[in-house]
Design a protein around this motif. Structure first.
Motif, PDB file in Angstrom:
ATOM      1  N   GLU A 242      27.940  33.350  38.566  1.00  0.00           N
ATOM      2  CA  GLU A 242      28.482  32.207  39.316  1.00  0.00           C
ATOM      3  C   GLU A 242      29.085  31.184  38.357  1.00  0.00           C
ATOM      4  OE1 GLU A 242      25.307  33.290  39.624  1.00  0.00           O
ATOM      5  OE2 GLU A 242      25.489  34.367  41.531  1.00  0.00           O
ATOM      6  N   GLU A 243      28.269  30.783  37.358  1.00  0.00           N
ATOM      7  CA  GLU A 243      28.717  29.770  36.396  1.00  0.00           C
ATOM      8  C   GLU A 243      29.801  30.320  35.473  1.00  0.00           C
ATOM      9  OE1 GLU A 243      27.526  26.487  35.818  1.00  0.00           O
ATOM     10  OE2 GLU A 243      26.723  26.777  37.847  1.00  0.00           O
ATOM     11  N   PHE A 244      29.606  31.548  35.065  1.00  0.00           N
ATOM     12  CA  PHE A 244      30.502  32.162  34.088  1.00  0.00           C
ATOM     13  C   PHE A 244      31.946  32.139  34.598  1.00  0.00           C
ATOM     14  CE2 PHE A 244      32.642  35.670  31.965  1.00  0.00           C
ATOM     15  CZ  PHE A 244      32.164  35.607  30.664  1.00  0.00           C
ATOM     16  N   PHE A 245      32.108  32.500  35.877  1.00  0.00           N
ATOM     17  CA  PHE A 245      33.471  32.575  36.411  1.00  0.00           C
ATOM     18  C   PHE A 245      33.972  31.229  36.925  1.00  0.00           C
ATOM     19  CE2 PHE A 245      32.072  37.041  36.728  1.00  0.00           C
ATOM     20  CZ  PHE A 245      33.063  37.605  35.943  1.00  0.00           C
ATOM     21  N   PRO A 251      37.119  27.618  25.479  1.00  0.00           N
ATOM     22  CA  PRO A 251      38.552  27.708  25.778  1.00  0.00           C
ATOM     23  C   PRO A 251      39.087  29.141  25.712  1.00  0.00           C
ATOM     24  CG  PRO A 251      38.112  26.039  24.086  1.00  0.00           C
ATOM     25  CD  PRO A 251      36.809  26.713  24.374  1.00  0.00           C
ATOM     26  N   ARG A 252      38.529  29.938  24.812  1.00  0.00           N
ATOM     27  CA  ARG A 252      39.013  31.324  24.714  1.00  0.00           C
ATOM     28  C   ARG A 252      38.552  32.162  25.901  1.00  0.00           C
ATOM     29  NH1 ARG A 252      40.780  32.692  19.065  1.00  0.00           N
ATOM     30  NH2 ARG A 252      40.286  34.864  19.569  1.00  0.00           N
ATOM     31  N   LEU A 253      37.395  31.820  26.446  1.00  0.00           N
ATOM     32  CA  LEU A 253      36.958  32.484  27.678  1.00  0.00           C
ATOM     33  C   LEU A 253      37.847  32.041  28.847  1.00  0.00           C
ATOM     34  CD1 LEU A 253      35.131  34.208  29.464  1.00  0.00           C
ATOM     35  CD2 LEU A 253      33.486  32.325  29.503  1.00  0.00           C
ATOM     36  N   GLN A 254      38.161  30.760  28.892  1.00  0.00           N
ATOM     37  CA  GLN A 254      39.052  30.273  29.957  1.00  0.00           C
ATOM     38  C   GLN A 254      40.375  31.023  29.912  1.00  0.00           C
ATOM     39  OE1 GLN A 254      39.246  26.081  29.079  1.00  0.00           O
ATOM     40  NE2 GLN A 254      37.174  25.685  29.829  1.00  0.00           N
ATOM     41  N   PHE A 256      40.909  33.993  28.508  1.00  0.00           N
ATOM     42  CA  PHE A 256      40.657  35.400  28.858  1.00  0.00           C
ATOM     43  C   PHE A 256      40.574  35.574  30.378  1.00  0.00           C
ATOM     44  CE2 PHE A 256      37.483  38.707  29.858  1.00  0.00           C
ATOM     45  CZ  PHE A 256      38.096  39.814  29.303  1.00  0.00           C
ATOM     46  N   LEU A 257      39.807  34.690  31.026  1.00  0.00           N
ATOM     47  CA  LEU A 257      39.628  34.821  32.477  1.00  0.00           C
ATOM     48  C   LEU A 257      40.938  34.575  33.219  1.00  0.00           C
ATOM     49  CD1 LEU A 257      36.140  33.149  33.086  1.00  0.00           C
ATOM     50  CD2 LEU A 257      36.706  35.594  33.093  1.00  0.00           C
ATOM     51  N   SER A 258      41.756  33.667  32.697  1.00  0.00           N
ATOM     52  CA  SER A 258      43.018  33.393  33.390  1.00  0.00           C
ATOM     53  C   SER A 258      43.908  34.648  33.362  1.00  0.00           C
ATOM     54  CB  SER A 258      43.735  32.210  32.741  1.00  0.00           C
ATOM     55  OG  SER A 258      44.282  32.597  31.482  1.00  0.00           O
ATOM     56  N   LYS A 259      43.709  35.493  32.369  1.00  0.00           N
ATOM     57  CA  LYS A 259      44.509  36.727  32.299  1.00  0.00           C
ATOM     58  C   LYS A 259      43.916  37.827  33.173  1.00  0.00           C
ATOM     59  CE  LYS A 259      46.329  35.743  27.734  1.00  0.00           C
ATOM     60  NZ  LYS A 259      45.737  35.513  26.407  1.00  0.00           N
ATOM     61  N   VAL A 260      42.576  37.984  33.138  1.00  0.00           N
ATOM     62  CA  VAL A 260      42.010  39.128  33.865  1.00  0.00           C
ATOM     63  C   VAL A 260      41.791  38.836  35.345  1.00  0.00           C
ATOM     64  CG1 VAL A 260      40.896  40.187  31.864  1.00  0.00           C
ATOM     65  CG2 VAL A 260      39.606  38.564  33.252  1.00  0.00           C
ATOM     66  N   LEU A 261      41.771  37.573  35.730  1.00  0.00           N
ATOM     67  CA  LEU A 261      41.493  37.265  37.142  1.00  0.00           C
ATOM     68  C   LEU A 261      42.754  37.041  37.954  1.00  0.00           C
ATOM     69  CD1 LEU A 261      38.344  34.955  36.843  1.00  0.00           C
ATOM     70  CD2 LEU A 261      38.442  37.363  37.498  1.00  0.00           C
ATOM     71  N   GLN A 262      43.916  37.364  37.385  1.00  0.00           N
ATOM     72  CA  GLN A 262      45.166  37.158  38.118  1.00  0.00           C
ATOM     73  C   GLN A 262      45.225  38.001  39.375  1.00  0.00           C
ATOM     74  OE1 GLN A 262      48.219  37.924  35.261  1.00  0.00           O
ATOM     75  NE2 GLN A 262      47.895  35.956  34.251  1.00  0.00           N
TER      76      GLN A 262
END
Ligand SMILES: Nc1ncnc2c1ncn2[C@@H]1O[C@H](COP(=O)(O)OP(=O)(O)O)[C@@H](O)[C@H]1O
Ligand SMILES: [Mg+2]
Length: 262
Positions: A242-245, A251-254, A256-262
């Motif tokens: 829940e928190e992770f997403f 910032p590097r996770l942010q 990364f997630l912006s790329k994989v959660l498209q």
């Protein structure tokens, strides 16, 4: 859905005790020459936890998994499975590997053996079960993943999704204490991803301890106890799904997630 389970719940409950983590990783480092891939990983995994590992390609996710069962030898640090130091030269690594099932992106089934023989080969060869016991258990597991009718088939006649479900069954045949999955659905056609994730979800719900590298973020959200993000050789973030997403801090996770959660 049948009442059979993929793991024996009674057996599992007996093994489940509070306290010490099942897997403990201390200051794990792995170099390939000048490439310092893992730069000090500390982590503990408790029985029944499902840990999902994410991170950019090449960040060391596979290397981390492979260090857990010594498919890669750590450069330094410690890996423990219960009371056994996995990377102690005196440890019989084959005994450790029996306790840890590993499922790879490519299913690695033996093409010259039937499905049943693929599943029963290791326990029979190692003298852990008679051929009859191994076959009986294999057929029960095959029923659970709806592939009992494939017992006498050869791997090449099965779809990728079916082969991966067989690879999971082959690991479960050994009664592992933990299952490691390295991108188990990445090589599959999209329409076959669901059937493999479903088997993994059932296994998770039955209490199996699991460490899973995957890009299937919906699976991570649904199944993970914790999600960890590896980058630059270390764990940069660890949180509940829940928190992770919802609230990634690094910032590097942010990114990364912006790329994989498209
Ligand atoms: N056996 C090996 N020999 C040399 N370099 C390796 C080996 N395995 C992995 N690497 C390197 O280690 C890094 C991490 O690889 P890997 O663990 O496969 O990453 P990931 O699974 O996150 O994509 C990469 O730079 C890769 O080239
Ligand atoms: Mg990998």
């Amino acid at each position: 859905m049948s009442t059979e389970t993929l793991i024996n719940p009674t057996e599992y409950a007996a093994k489940k005790e509070t306290g010490k983590a099942l897997i403990r990783v201390k200051d794990l480092r792995k170099d390939f020459g000048e490439n310092h891939v893992l730069r000090g990983i500390d982590y503990e995994i408790h029985k029944g936890q499902k840990i999902v590992l994410v991170g950019p390609s090449g960040c060391g996710k596979s290397t981390f998994l492979r260090c857990l069962d010594m498919l890669e030898v750590p450069t330094s640090g410690e890996v423990w499975l219960g009371d056994t130091k996995v990377n102690d030269p005196k440890t019989d690594i084959n005994l450790v590997r029996r306790r840890m099932g590993m499922v790879f992106q490519h299913f690695n089934l033996f093409n010259n053996l039937t499905i049943l023989n693929n599943i029963t080969l290791a326990p029979v060869k190692l003298g852990l079960m008679s051929k009859e016991e191994a076959s009986e258990k294999a057929l029960q597991l095959l029923q659970r993943v709806n592939l009992a009718d494939k017992a006498d088939a050869y791997p090449h006649s099965l779809s990728g999704g079916q082969q991966q479900r067989i690879a999971i069954v082959r690991s479960l045949e050994m009664n592992p204490e933990v299952m490691l999955f390295d991108e188990p659905t990445s090589a599959l056609d999209p329409e076959m991803v669901g059937e493999v994730l479903q088997v993994m979800t059932e296994l998770a719900n039955e209490g199996m301890t699991m460490v899973v590298v995957t890009h299937e973020m919906a699976f991570a959200r649904q199944v993970a106890s914790k999600v960890i993000f590896i980058d630059e050789g270390v764990i940069k973030e660890e949180n509940t799904p829940e928190e992770f997403f919802a609230q990634p801090k690094n910032p590097r996770l942010q990114d990364f997630l912006s790329k994989v959660l498209q």
